[in-house]
Scaffold this motif. Structure first.
Motif, PDB file in Angstrom:
ATOM      1  N   ILE A  29      -9.484   1.449   3.428  1.00  0.00           N
ATOM      2  CA  ILE A  29      -8.288   1.088   2.647  1.00  0.00           C
ATOM      3  C   ILE A  29      -7.253   0.430   3.562  1.00  0.00           C
ATOM      4  O   ILE A  29      -6.675  -0.599   3.215  1.00  0.00           O
ATOM      5  N   HIS A  66     -13.633   6.082   4.420  1.00  0.00           N
ATOM      6  CA  HIS A  66     -12.886   5.559   3.265  1.00  0.00           C
ATOM      7  C   HIS A  66     -11.416   5.361   3.597  1.00  0.00           C
ATOM      8  O   HIS A  66     -10.772   4.461   3.042  1.00  0.00           O
ATOM      9  N   SER A  67     -10.880   6.161   4.527  1.00  0.00           N
ATOM     10  CA  SER A  67      -9.483   5.959   4.948  1.00  0.00           C
ATOM     11  C   SER A  67      -9.345   4.630   5.694  1.00  0.00           C
ATOM     12  O   SER A  67      -8.427   3.846   5.434  1.00  0.00           O
ATOM     13  N   GLU A 116      -3.383   0.849  -9.317  1.00  0.00           N
ATOM     14  CA  GLU A 116      -3.369  -0.494  -8.742  1.00  0.00           C
ATOM     15  C   GLU A 116      -2.823  -1.466  -9.763  1.00  0.00           C
ATOM     16  O   GLU A 116      -2.852  -1.206 -10.973  1.00  0.00           O
ATOM     17  N   PHE A 169       0.875  -1.174   0.000  1.00  0.00           N
ATOM     18  CA  PHE A 169       0.000   0.000   0.000  1.00  0.00           C
ATOM     19  C   PHE A 169       0.905   1.214   0.000  1.00  0.00           C
ATOM     20  O   PHE A 169       1.837   1.297   0.806  1.00  0.00           O
ATOM     21  N   ILE A 211     -13.181  -1.713  -2.525  1.00  0.00           N
ATOM     22  CA  ILE A 211     -12.840  -1.454  -1.119  1.00  0.00           C
ATOM     23  C   ILE A 211     -13.641  -0.276  -0.577  1.00  0.00           C
ATOM     24  O   ILE A 211     -14.209  -0.333   0.508  1.00  0.00           O
ATOM     25  N   ILE A 212     -13.696   0.811  -1.334  1.00  0.00           N
ATOM     26  CA  ILE A 212     -14.304   2.041  -0.822  1.00  0.00           C
ATOM     27  C   ILE A 212     -15.819   2.044  -1.028  1.00  0.00           C
ATOM     28  O   ILE A 212     -16.558   2.579  -0.202  1.00  0.00           O
ATOM     29  N   LEU A 247      -9.921  -0.633  -5.858  1.00  0.00           N
ATOM     30  CA  LEU A 247     -10.164   0.526  -4.996  1.00  0.00           C
ATOM     31  C   LEU A 247     -11.665   0.786  -4.859  1.00  0.00           C
ATOM     32  O   LEU A 247     -12.153   1.068  -3.762  1.00  0.00           O
TER      33      LEU A 247
END
Ligand code: MN
Length: 251
Positions: free
Chosen positions: A240, A236-237, A214, A120, A175-176, A172
């Motif tokens: 991830i 959202h932080s 990615e 990451f 995930i978000i 991404l």
């Protein structure tokens, strides 16, 4: 009182910033030193990982030793990578050179990628990841447009935010779970050509500057141009970081 401790928490190697020797600098020391904002290792720890800070020692054999001790690699923010790593001459806006950090991060990033270890990468780290895979950068936003969204506060006195759009069908986005989010922004460089195996996964809403990358084949290799560790209270932080730690636990 009982504490739940998972049997095996993933060990996350975290790259750190470098200050070279400077006899004119009085505090904290004129000697060379490494440092890291705590937000990075706190975000790792709060997400279930064991943070391990990686020293900037310019010796590729050390990277080989360290890679065996970690389950995931976090490449952090900082100044600019020297453009010789992607075949360009320095632009006048280039920040102070960090020789050992450039070399060490490039070595350990390549080793992690060879092993398909979760990576990451944040801000500078996102750029390091791209360069480690043969990609290039625009050395300054002024190189591409004159009327861009503001991506950094030149005085470093306030936080700048802008919206980004996340491409559907990317890791991404999975995930978000949103098409558009607001992120902070503190960068003057931006990815130009993506490195081998990388694709863009998010763009700034108003000016289309790439904001995330990615890897299309490796299990978890994600770079973001913003700083999720600095706004860890935002969902959202946390998402991830959690996804990264979970991927590292499965390694
Ligand atoms: Mn930005």
């Amino acid at each position: 009182m009982q504490f739940y401790m998972p049997s095996k928490m993933p060990r996350i190697g975290i790259s750190v910033s470098e200050m070279l020797e400077n006899k004119d600098r009085k505090k904290p020391t004129w000697k060379p030193f490494d440092y890291l904002k705590r937000e990075y290792h706190e975000a790792v720890q709060k997400s279930g990982g064991v943070p391990i800070l990686l020293p900037n020692i310019n010796d590729p054999s050390l990277a080989h030793q360290l890679i065996d001790m970690i389950d995931g690699l976090l490449l952090t923010g900082g100044g600019d990578i020297h453009p010789s790593y992607y075949g360009q001459a320095p632009h006048p806006t280039l920040t102070e050179r960090t020789l050992n950090r450039d070399s060490f991060e490039m070595s350990i990033a390549r080793l992690a990628l060879e092993r398909d270890m979760p990576v990451f990468s944040i801000c500078r780290g996102h750029q390091v990841l791209n360069v480690a895979l043969g990609g290039t950068l625009h050395q300054d936003l002024s190189c591409i447009k004159s009327d861009t969204v503001i991506h950094a506060d030149p005085e470093q006195t306030a936080r700048i935010y802008h919206k980004i759009k996340i491409a559907r069908g990317t890791k991404l986005h999975e995930i978000i779970g949103s098409d558009i989010i607001e992120t902070n922004s503190s960068h003057h460089q931006v990815i130009d050509k993506p490195g081998s195996g990388l694709k863009f996964s998010a763009f700034a809403f108003d000016d289309n500057i790439p904001e995330a990358i990615e890897h299309t084949e490796l299990k978890f290799v994600i770079g973001v141009q913003w700083h999720p560790e600095a706004v860890f209270d935002r969902e959202h932080s946390r998402r991830i970081f959690s996804a990264f730690i979970e991927a590292s636990a499965r390694k």
